[in-house]
Write a protein that holds these residues in place. Structure first.
Motif, PDB file in Angstrom:
ATOM      1  N   GLY A 355      80.844  63.178  15.931  1.00 44.88           N
ATOM      2  CA  GLY A 355      81.204  62.246  15.129  1.00 44.88           C
ATOM      3  C   GLY A 355      79.963  61.766  14.195  1.00 44.88           C
ATOM      4  O   GLY A 355      78.901  62.025  14.787  1.00 44.88           O
ATOM      5  N   HIS A 356      80.368  61.442  12.929  1.00 54.91           N
ATOM      6  CA  HIS A 356      79.452  60.752  12.252  1.00 54.91           C
ATOM      7  C   HIS A 356      79.629  59.723  11.422  1.00 54.91           C
ATOM      8  O   HIS A 356      80.208  59.961  10.182  1.00 54.91           O
ATOM      9  CB  HIS A 356      78.657  62.099  11.373  1.00 54.91           C
ATOM     10  CG  HIS A 356      79.525  63.115  10.813  1.00 54.91           C
ATOM     11  ND1 HIS A 356      80.302  62.929   9.757  1.00 54.91           N
ATOM     12  CD2 HIS A 356      79.474  64.582  11.331  1.00 54.91           C
ATOM     13  CE1 HIS A 356      81.047  64.233   9.587  1.00 54.91           C
ATOM     14  NE2 HIS A 356      80.331  64.972  10.569  1.00 54.91           N
ATOM     15  N   MET A 357      79.595  58.637  12.000  1.00 51.07           N
ATOM     16  CA  MET A 357      80.300  57.406  11.377  1.00 51.07           C
ATOM     17  C   MET A 357      79.492  56.110  11.874  1.00 51.07           C
ATOM     18  O   MET A 357      78.792  56.427  12.863  1.00 51.07           O
ATOM     19  CB  MET A 357      81.802  57.287  11.617  1.00 51.07           C
ATOM     20  CG  MET A 357      82.216  57.106  13.007  1.00 51.07           C
ATOM     21  SD  MET A 357      84.017  57.306  13.284  1.00 51.07           S
ATOM     22  CE  MET A 357      84.216  58.626  14.511  1.00 51.07           C
ATOM     23  N   GLY A 358      79.654  55.047  10.936  1.00 56.35           N
ATOM     24  CA  GLY A 358      78.945  54.020  11.233  1.00 56.35           C
ATOM     25  C   GLY A 358      77.422  53.943  11.138  1.00 56.35           C
ATOM     26  O   GLY A 358      76.852  54.567  10.273  1.00 56.35           O
ATOM     27  N   HIS A 359      76.628  53.157  12.331  1.00 55.81           N
ATOM     28  CA  HIS A 359      75.358  53.191  12.150  1.00 55.81           C
ATOM     29  C   HIS A 359      74.358  54.286  11.870  1.00 55.81           C
ATOM     30  O   HIS A 359      73.488  54.046  10.924  1.00 55.81           O
ATOM     31  CB  HIS A 359      74.967  52.413  13.723  1.00 55.81           C
ATOM     32  CG  HIS A 359      73.368  52.229  13.758  1.00 55.81           C
ATOM     33  ND1 HIS A 359      72.624  51.415  13.063  1.00 55.81           N
ATOM     34  CD2 HIS A 359      72.581  52.758  14.654  1.00 55.81           C
ATOM     35  CE1 HIS A 359      71.489  51.366  13.249  1.00 55.81           C
ATOM     36  NE2 HIS A 359      71.345  52.392  14.238  1.00 55.81           N
ATOM     37  N   VAL A 360      74.838  55.477  12.272  1.00 53.72           N
ATOM     38  CA  VAL A 360      73.976  56.602  12.174  1.00 53.72           C
ATOM     39  C   VAL A 360      74.087  57.339  10.911  1.00 53.72           C
ATOM     40  O   VAL A 360      72.942  57.911  10.305  1.00 53.72           O
ATOM     41  CB  VAL A 360      74.421  57.854  13.190  1.00 53.72           C
ATOM     42  CG1 VAL A 360      74.340  57.305  14.505  1.00 53.72           C
ATOM     43  CG2 VAL A 360      75.890  58.265  12.736  1.00 53.72           C
ATOM     44  N   ILE A 361      74.984  56.842   9.934  1.00 52.76           N
ATOM     45  CA  ILE A 361      75.032  57.465   8.683  1.00 52.76           C
ATOM     46  C   ILE A 361      73.740  57.357   7.718  1.00 52.76           C
ATOM     47  O   ILE A 361      73.759  58.410   6.974  1.00 52.76           O
ATOM     48  CB  ILE A 361      76.424  57.073   7.838  1.00 52.76           C
ATOM     49  CG1 ILE A 361      76.334  55.494   7.544  1.00 52.76           C
ATOM     50  CG2 ILE A 361      77.785  57.501   8.719  1.00 52.76           C
ATOM     51  CD1 ILE A 361      77.163  55.318   6.436  1.00 52.76           C
ATOM     52  N   GLU A 362      73.149  56.195   7.913  1.00 51.84           N
ATOM     53  CA  GLU A 362      72.026  56.203   7.141  1.00 51.84           C
ATOM     54  C   GLU A 362      70.836  56.239   7.958  1.00 51.84           C
ATOM     55  O   GLU A 362      69.857  55.442   7.765  1.00 51.84           O
ATOM     56  CB  GLU A 362      72.099  54.872   6.170  1.00 51.84           C
ATOM     57  CG  GLU A 362      73.074  55.169   5.346  1.00 51.84           C
ATOM     58  CD  GLU A 362      72.794  54.326   3.779  1.00 51.84           C
ATOM     59  OE1 GLU A 362      71.898  53.219   3.720  1.00 51.84           O
ATOM     60  OE2 GLU A 362      72.773  55.292   2.829  1.00 51.84           O
ATOM     61  N   ARG A 363      70.682  56.924   9.045  1.00 49.48           N
ATOM     62  CA  ARG A 363      69.844  56.949  10.081  1.00 49.48           C
ATOM     63  C   ARG A 363      69.426  58.549  10.065  1.00 49.48           C
ATOM     64  O   ARG A 363      69.810  59.214  11.139  1.00 49.48           O
ATOM     65  CB  ARG A 363      69.932  56.557  11.321  1.00 49.48           C
ATOM     66  CG  ARG A 363      70.254  55.174  11.589  1.00 49.48           C
ATOM     67  CD  ARG A 363      69.120  54.200  11.303  1.00 49.48           C
ATOM     68  NE  ARG A 363      69.472  52.968  11.101  1.00 49.48           N
ATOM     69  CZ  ARG A 363      70.151  52.121  10.218  1.00 49.48           C
ATOM     70  NH1 ARG A 363      70.976  52.590   9.579  1.00 49.48           N
ATOM     71  NH2 ARG A 363      70.120  50.876  10.559  1.00 49.48           N
ATOM     72  N   PRO A 364      68.507  59.100   8.986  1.00 55.54           N
ATOM     73  CA  PRO A 364      68.529  60.393   9.067  1.00 55.54           C
ATOM     74  C   PRO A 364      67.655  60.999  10.337  1.00 55.54           C
ATOM     75  O   PRO A 364      68.191  62.284  10.710  1.00 55.54           O
ATOM     76  CB  PRO A 364      67.420  60.851   8.040  1.00 55.54           C
ATOM     77  CG  PRO A 364      67.462  59.604   6.869  1.00 55.54           C
ATOM     78  CD  PRO A 364      68.040  58.443   8.017  1.00 55.54           C
ATOM     79  N   SER A 365      66.992  60.368  10.887  1.00 51.97           N
ATOM     80  CA  SER A 365      66.305  60.801  12.018  1.00 51.97           C
ATOM     81  C   SER A 365      67.612  61.060  13.140  1.00 51.97           C
ATOM     82  O   SER A 365      67.247  62.105  14.158  1.00 51.97           O
ATOM     83  CB  SER A 365      65.374  59.971  12.668  1.00 51.97           C
ATOM     84  OG  SER A 365      65.881  58.641  13.228  1.00 51.97           O
ATOM     85  N   LEU A 366      68.312  60.102  13.289  1.00 55.10           N
ATOM     86  CA  LEU A 366      69.313  60.442  14.287  1.00 55.10           C
ATOM     87  C   LEU A 366      70.573  61.626  14.015  1.00 55.10           C
ATOM     88  O   LEU A 366      70.759  62.527  14.779  1.00 55.10           O
ATOM     89  CB  LEU A 366      70.163  59.253  14.612  1.00 55.10           C
ATOM     90  CG  LEU A 366      69.416  57.899  14.936  1.00 55.10           C
ATOM     91  CD1 LEU A 366      70.646  56.471  15.153  1.00 55.10           C
ATOM     92  CD2 LEU A 366      68.809  58.011  16.358  1.00 55.10           C
ATOM     93  N   LEU A 367      70.650  61.656  12.730  1.00 51.67           N
ATOM     94  CA  LEU A 367      71.436  62.956  12.077  1.00 51.67           C
ATOM     95  C   LEU A 367      70.415  64.098  12.535  1.00 51.67           C
ATOM     96  O   LEU A 367      71.089  65.239  12.771  1.00 51.67           O
ATOM     97  CB  LEU A 367      71.864  63.082  10.694  1.00 51.67           C
ATOM     98  CG  LEU A 367      72.594  61.613  10.467  1.00 51.67           C
ATOM     99  CD1 LEU A 367      72.703  61.401   8.975  1.00 51.67           C
ATOM    100  CD2 LEU A 367      73.893  61.668  11.179  1.00 51.67           C
ATOM    101  N   ALA A 368      69.431  64.242  12.317  1.00 52.82           N
ATOM    102  CA  ALA A 368      68.273  65.278  12.452  1.00 52.82           C
ATOM    103  C   ALA A 368      68.520  65.923  13.795  1.00 52.82           C
ATOM    104  O   ALA A 368      68.311  66.945  14.367  1.00 52.82           O
ATOM    105  CB  ALA A 368      67.094  65.225  11.791  1.00 52.82           C
ATOM    106  N   LYS A 369      68.384  64.712  14.835  1.00 47.01           N
ATOM    107  CA  LYS A 369      68.364  65.133  16.233  1.00 47.01           C
ATOM    108  C   LYS A 369      69.500  65.596  16.697  1.00 47.01           C
ATOM    109  O   LYS A 369      69.359  66.769  17.499  1.00 47.01           O
ATOM    110  CB  LYS A 369      68.281  63.766  17.068  1.00 47.01           C
ATOM    111  CG  LYS A 369      67.940  63.773  18.465  1.00 47.01           C
ATOM    112  CD  LYS A 369      67.542  62.737  19.113  1.00 47.01           C
ATOM    113  CE  LYS A 369      67.910  62.543  20.710  1.00 47.01           C
ATOM    114  NZ  LYS A 369      67.204  61.550  21.473  1.00 47.01           N
ATOM    115  N   THR A 370      70.777  65.314  16.206  1.00 44.24           N
ATOM    116  CA  THR A 370      71.786  65.918  16.309  1.00 44.24           C
ATOM    117  C   THR A 370      71.775  67.250  16.039  1.00 44.24           C
ATOM    118  O   THR A 370      72.102  68.346  16.560  1.00 44.24           O
ATOM    119  CB  THR A 370      73.171  65.168  15.811  1.00 44.24           C
ATOM    120  OG1 THR A 370      72.841  63.893  16.174  1.00 44.24           O
ATOM    121  CG2 THR A 370      74.344  65.718  16.178  1.00 44.24           C
TER     122      THR A 370
END
Ligand code: PMP
Length: 400
Positions: A355-370
């Protein structure tokens, strides 16, 4: 839950600090003045997020997405009527089953897993039923089917139904607030969702907006729906709250409504490139999805669904040849990230979902961690993947 992991499944999702703060307070009374204001304002904000007209009726009800589906079905069609279901997977099949249980004659227009029927196929199904004297009374579609990540062209489908004077109902559980939807201008009649996905609140609220035509459909039913899901019971309550008056039919989930208000406030205040509101928020979901998709491609992963149909809100990814699904998911989890397995009946073992929605969409560090967790686990399982290249591709698109 001390070793809490990053939750990247297609709902429930990570929550923003403002939503978590709203949840911390002791539950207010459902008729406390502050709560009445929060409830009324949330209904107004829903109209903005849904692109709904002033005569539409938003509903906030304690329950899950399945309850919202049930409410839609129970209030617009009854025994002996006909409905067409655009079937794109697991949740469309659930909708069809609900309709059958209500005694509705169901026609389906479907497609193989990961695909969607064309507009032409849908229009042909509608028109041939009409020509045979068995016209449909309503059309049901799943905006994003969470089992495959397929997004249908809701605008074209809603318009096709509207042109034929037909009621259209869209399950937006994995879409609302992450995918474009303009209820009024597209002529859609019900757009339903739940609180735990791109809406950005915890699970527990069924959220729907009914158009005037959908409200009329309920009035003309020969037999009323069960009381707890009857919008005739709920409409006066919603109207009272919107007029900033307390009212009671069944106790609202007050703490969750406070969290919902915090989330809808963030969604409607979202700003990017000098623009504010739901439009930029959806564009940010699209940017995030593009970034994630580019990263998956760089890791050598293929989408389970047709690329043109893939949603903003999630990715369904095939396990590469020779990679064991259970080991992959366990390795990703060991790196602090939770993703989900496949869900399409009979095909669950072929793919996993992020999933990539809500709070994480503008949190590049969380997307990168994934992306890092997925990439490193692939390498560990013998799939050659260039993790640094995938991260660089992601960074180019989402920053960080
Ligand atoms: N429809 C879709 C598209 C969904 O993704 C889900 C939940 N994943 C549902 C309906 C059902 O929602 P719930 O689990 O909240 O009942």
């Amino acid at each position: 839950m001390s070793d809490r992991k990053l939750l990247m499944i297609p709902g429930p999702i990570e929550l923003s600090p403002a939503v978590l703060t709203a949840l911390k307070a002791a539950p207010p009374s459902h008729v406390a003045p502050d709560f009445i204001e929060i409830f009324g304002a949330s209904l107004e904000l829903m109209r903005q997020v849904w692109g709904a007209g002033p005569k539409s009726q938003p509903f906030i009800i304690a329950g899950s997405g399945t309850i919202a589906m049930e409410m839609a079905v129970a209030n617009v069609v009854a025994r002996g009527q006909r409905a067409l279901v655009v079937n794109t997977g697991y949740f469309s099949a659930r909708m069809a089953e609900m309709l059958r249980r209500r005694g509705v004659e169901v026609g389906e227009v479907g497609a193989p897993a990961g695909k969607a029927p064309s507009l032409e196929e849908i229009e042909t199904a509608l028109d041939s039923a009409q020509q045979d004297g068995r016209a449909y009374d309503a059309l049901f579609a799943t905006h994003v089917d969470t089992s495959t990540g397929v997004r249908v062209d809701a605008q074209a489908i809603a318009r096709a139904a509207d042109r034929r004077g037909l009621l259209s109902v869209f399950d937006g559980v994995c879409a609302t607030a992450g995918e474009a939807f303009e209820m009024q201008s597209w002529g859609a009649d019900i757009y339903l969702t739940a609180s735990q996905k791109a809406i950005g609140a915890p699970p527990g609220l069924a959220l729907m907006v009914f158009s005037e035509r959908a409200l009329e459909a309920r009035k003309s039913l020969s037999e009323p729906p069960p009381m707890s899901v009857d919008i005739e019971q709920w409409s006066p309550i919603m109207q009272a709250y919107e007029a900033r008056k307390g009212s009671y039919f069944s106790t609202p989930a007050t703490s969750l409504v406070c969290a919902l208000f915090a989330s809808l406030s963030e969604i409607t205040a979202f700003e990017a490139s000098g623009q504010r509101g739901i439009g930029p928020r959806i564009a940010a979901h699209q940017r995030c999805a593009d970034g994630m998709r580019a990263a998956w491609a760089a890791l050598g992963l293929e989408l389970f669904c047709e690329p043109d149909l893939s949603a903003n809100t999630m990715s369904a990814l095939r396990y590469p040849d020779g990679v064991d699904g259970a080991r992959l998911l366990a390795g990703i989890k060991a790196r602090g990230v939770v993703v989900a397995g496949g869900l399409y009946p009979g095909r669950q073992d072929e793919y996993f979902r992020v999933g990539h929605m809500g709070h994480v969409i503008e949190r590049p560090s969380l997307l990168a961690k994934t992306v890092r967790a997925v990439g490193e686990t692939l390498v560990e399982n013998g799939h050659p993947a260039d993790v640094e290249a995938a991260l660089a591709t992601l960074r180019e698109r989402v920053g960080g």
